[in-house]
Write an enzyme that holds these catalytic residues in place. Structure first.
Site, PDB file in Angstrom:
ATOM      1  N   GLU A 183     -11.904  -9.934  -4.863  1.00  0.00           N
ATOM      2  CA  GLU A 183     -10.460 -10.030  -4.627  1.00  0.00           C
ATOM      3  C   GLU A 183     -10.068 -11.341  -3.955  1.00  0.00           C
ATOM      4  O   GLU A 183      -8.926 -11.500  -3.525  1.00  0.00           O
ATOM      5  CB  GLU A 183      -9.933  -8.809  -3.862  1.00  0.00           C
ATOM      6  N   HIS A 217       0.815  -1.218   0.000  1.00  0.00           N
ATOM      7  CA  HIS A 217       0.000   0.000   0.000  1.00  0.00           C
ATOM      8  C   HIS A 217       0.847   1.265   0.000  1.00  0.00           C
ATOM      9  O   HIS A 217       0.419   2.296  -0.483  1.00  0.00           O
ATOM     10  CB  HIS A 217      -0.983  -0.021   1.168  1.00  0.00           C
ATOM     11  N   CYS A 273     -10.232  -2.313 -10.182  1.00  0.00           N
ATOM     12  CA  CYS A 273      -9.634  -1.197  -9.448  1.00  0.00           C
ATOM     13  C   CYS A 273      -8.263  -1.546  -8.881  1.00  0.00           C
ATOM     14  O   CYS A 273      -7.634  -0.712  -8.232  1.00  0.00           O
ATOM     15  CB  CYS A 273     -10.557  -0.692  -8.353  1.00  0.00           C
ATOM     16  N   ASP A 279      -5.074  -8.033  -4.478  1.00  0.00           N
ATOM     17  CA  ASP A 279      -5.328  -9.153  -3.578  1.00  0.00           C
ATOM     18  C   ASP A 279      -5.709 -10.411  -4.353  1.00  0.00           C
ATOM     19  O   ASP A 279      -5.351 -11.515  -3.959  1.00  0.00           O
ATOM     20  CB  ASP A 279      -6.427  -8.793  -2.571  1.00  0.00           C
TER      21      ASP A 279
HETATM   22  C1  PEP Z   1      -6.894  -4.795  -4.550  1.00  0.00           C
HETATM   23  O1  PEP Z   1      -6.733  -5.676  -3.704  1.00  0.00           O
HETATM   24  O2  PEP Z   1      -6.655  -4.948  -5.759  1.00  0.00           O
HETATM   25  C2  PEP Z   1      -7.368  -3.452  -4.143  1.00  0.00           C
HETATM   26  C3  PEP Z   1      -7.709  -2.554  -5.032  1.00  0.00           C
HETATM   27  O3  PEP Z   1      -7.400  -3.177  -2.808  1.00  0.00           O
HETATM   28  P1  PEP Z   1      -6.097  -2.882  -1.953  1.00  0.00           P
HETATM   29  O4  PEP Z   1      -4.944  -2.727  -2.892  1.00  0.00           O
HETATM   30  O5  PEP Z   1      -6.348  -1.641  -1.179  1.00  0.00           O
HETATM   31  O6  PEP Z   1      -5.988  -4.100  -1.103  1.00  0.00           O
HETATM   32 MG    MG Z   2      -7.495  -5.425  -1.696  1.00  0.00          MG
END
Ligand code: PEP
Ligand code: MG
Length: 559
Positions: free
Chosen positions: A449, A210, A520, A473
């Protein structure tokens, strides 16, 4: 500002040493392109080690403590004033609480007693008292009081830092800097003043973490896997995010070369700006919605500057990470409302709290887990600690009256989880009706995910309005590769056929039930797959704001 800084350095360099004098070059893995030139700030983790030292002059030590305490109070008052101006009184209140705690009789007496009777240094007295009081608060039943443990730790740390001359309370200072650190947690990154950050360089961290995602959202060059050194603190450096290179004490030739590259970069961006206002449509007439991912209210400007058609992922957990305590309904409402209003009728999809795993928040007091990525996180916490979820959902529903707001649930693995979340929304709507509080037409969707969600996407599609595929994920769970593990970065492959097939299956199952489907995760910004996604029938791509225009270019060049 940044340009002026560069000119200033070039000028002083000419005066101080000749080309090639002492430049050092390091390489790492780039996680975001771009060039940054500036001074290095070596980022120290919050806590300073404190040792017990026997002192002779207790009066002098008590005076030292009093002076540190006055300075801490001044800092807190200044922080309070600044926060009131920038984020409003409600959010600023935490600094007022800290200032009060600093003067709490029991706390002060304990520190003074330790210094006077045990003849210990002020740092030790403060740190021990802080630990004791934090423990005492933590053990209290009442949630409000147990959450105060983090505040006590915070003020004690501030005092220790002042006493030991490592005062980091001013954060990263006035001058924009390149932050160099062993590693950065999302909670640390998010608290840095974005205006003052030129680049990140870390020894550890993975490309899919992140912190890496935040760097992309913040639009700043970032390198990981660099052999960093504390001795660089204060030195000038250039980060070349295109090649993954860090130049410490760059020579004049490198500075010129980098400046030129930066100019080219700027020109390329300007060319892209010509695409603003244009449709996201292929030459053959296929349309796709290009939305943006954000971490907070401050990122909305960048979405608008890059002409995002909406926000496809608002990672709401960053509101919690930025906060020192559970953000209350009003605080959250104001944040969501601001985003929705600024987006002026364009869709804003807010993902409900996705805390846990690498996103740790002290005041949640989450247990240490063997496998946090597969542990107590996201929707699992929300459905377990419903009071937290309720507060967020109420804030979201209230904000929905001000624009097109949609709600999305993370880490779903079952139909029941979705039904439970929807039932809470329904009951809150009823409550709002009774209270005469308005709300809008809120689409509800889920993140896909987990492989489980993909495999039952036909059933899940009957429950929701949309799917948004979280490929970060989904890749981690499909390939059984920890996205945080930098050793596995080279085999963490979102192009793996298993992942691509899962995306295809999700799109098909979603569409059969009239559910629209977006992506996303970071893969959505992968230009080599844009065409594939469009062919698969993906309806929306949500990406870091700076990727919107390059993807638009790609789409418009497609047949
Ligand atoms: C993902 O898992 O692709 C996602 C968009 O959520 P995060 O990256 O915040 O886990
Ligand atoms: Mg995620």
């Amino acid at each position: 500002m940044k340009r002026l800084l560069l000119l200033h350095w070039k000028h002083s360099l000419k005066r101080t040493y000749k080309k090639g004098d002492r430049m050092e070059t390091y390489t790492g893995k780039s996680i975001f392109n771009g060039i940054a030139t500036g001074k290095i700030l070596f980022f120290q983790k919050g806590q300073q080690p404190v040792t017990r030292v026997k002192i002779q002059d207790t009066e002098a030590e008590l005076k030292r403590y009093e002076e540190a305490s006055s300075l801490a109070a001044e800092q807190l008052n200044a922080l309070y004033e600044k926060a009131v101006r920038e984020v409003g009184e409600v959010n600023a209140a935490v600094f007022e609480v800290h200032a009060m705690m600093l003067e709490d009789d029991d706390y002060v007496e304990s520190i003074r007693n330790m210094i006077a009777t045990q003849q210990v240094n002020a740092e030790f007295a403060v740190a021990s008292t802080g630990d004791n009081f934090a423990k005492m608060f933590q053990d209290m039943e009442d949630e409000y009081f147990s959450a105060r443990a983090a505040d006590i730790k915070d003020i004690s740390e501030r005092l220790v830092n002042i006493l030991s001359g490592k005062d980091s309370s001013e954060g990263i200072g006035e001058e924009p800097v390149i932050v160099v650190a062993d590693d950065l947690a999302p909670s640390e990154t998010v608290q840095m003043d974005k205006e003052k950050l030129l680049a990140f360089v870390t020894r550890y961290g993975s490309a899919n973490s992140h912190t890496a995602i935040l760097a992309r959202t913040m639009n700043i060059p970032a390198l990981i896997g660099v052999e960093i050194s504390e001795s660089w603190n204060g030195k000038m450096a250039v980060v070349d995010g295109y090649t993954g290179t860090l130049y410490v004490d760059p020579d004049e030739e490198t500075l010129n070369r980098m400046e030129q590259k930066q100019e080219e970069d700027k020109k390329a961006r300007e060319l892209l700006l010509e695409l603003k206002g244009k449709e996201d449509i292929t030459a053959g007439g296929k349309k796709i919605r290009l939305y943006a991912n954000i971490g907070g209210v401050k990122d909305v400007g960048s979405v608008l500057a890059n002409d995002g058609a909406g926000i496809g992922l608002f990672r709401s957990e960053f509101l919690y990470l930025e906060s020192e305590d559970y953000p209350d309904e009003e605080t959250q409402f104001q944040a969501y409302k601001t985003v929705v209003e600024n987006m002026a009728g364009k869709k804003v999809i807010v993902r409900t709290l996705d805390i846990g795993a690498d996103k740790q928040v002290d005041y949640f007091h989450l247990d240490k887990e063997e496998n946090p990525a597969m542990g107590y996180r996201a929707i699992r916490i929300c459905l377990d600690r419903k009071e937290i979820f309720r507060t967020q959902l109420r804030a979201l529903l209230r904000a929905s009256a001000y624009g097109d707001l949609a709600v999305m649930y993370p880490m779903i693995i079952s139909v029941n989880e979705v039904r439970e979340a929807k039932a809470m929304v329904a009951s809150i709507k009823k409550e709002l009706d009774e209270q005469g509080i308005s709300y809008g037409d809120v689409e509800q969707g889920i993140m896909i995910e987990t492989p489980a969600a993909v495999m039952i996407s036909d059933l899940l599609a009957q429950e929701v309005d949309f799917f948004s595929i979280g490929t970060n994920d989904l890749t981690q769970y499909t390939l059984a590769i920890d996205r945080q593990n930098m050793k596995l970065d080279n085999i963490y492959d979102s192009h793996h056929p298993a992942v691509l097939r899962m995306i295809q299956m999700t799109v098909e199952n979603g569409h059969k039930q009239g559910c629209w489907v977006g992506i996303c995760g970071e893969l959505g910004a992968d230009l080599t797959l844009t065409e594939t996604f469009i062919q698969m029938g993906v309806d929306e791509l949500s990406v870091s704001p700076s990727f919107i225009l390059p993807i638009r270019k790609k789409i418009r060049e497609m047949k």
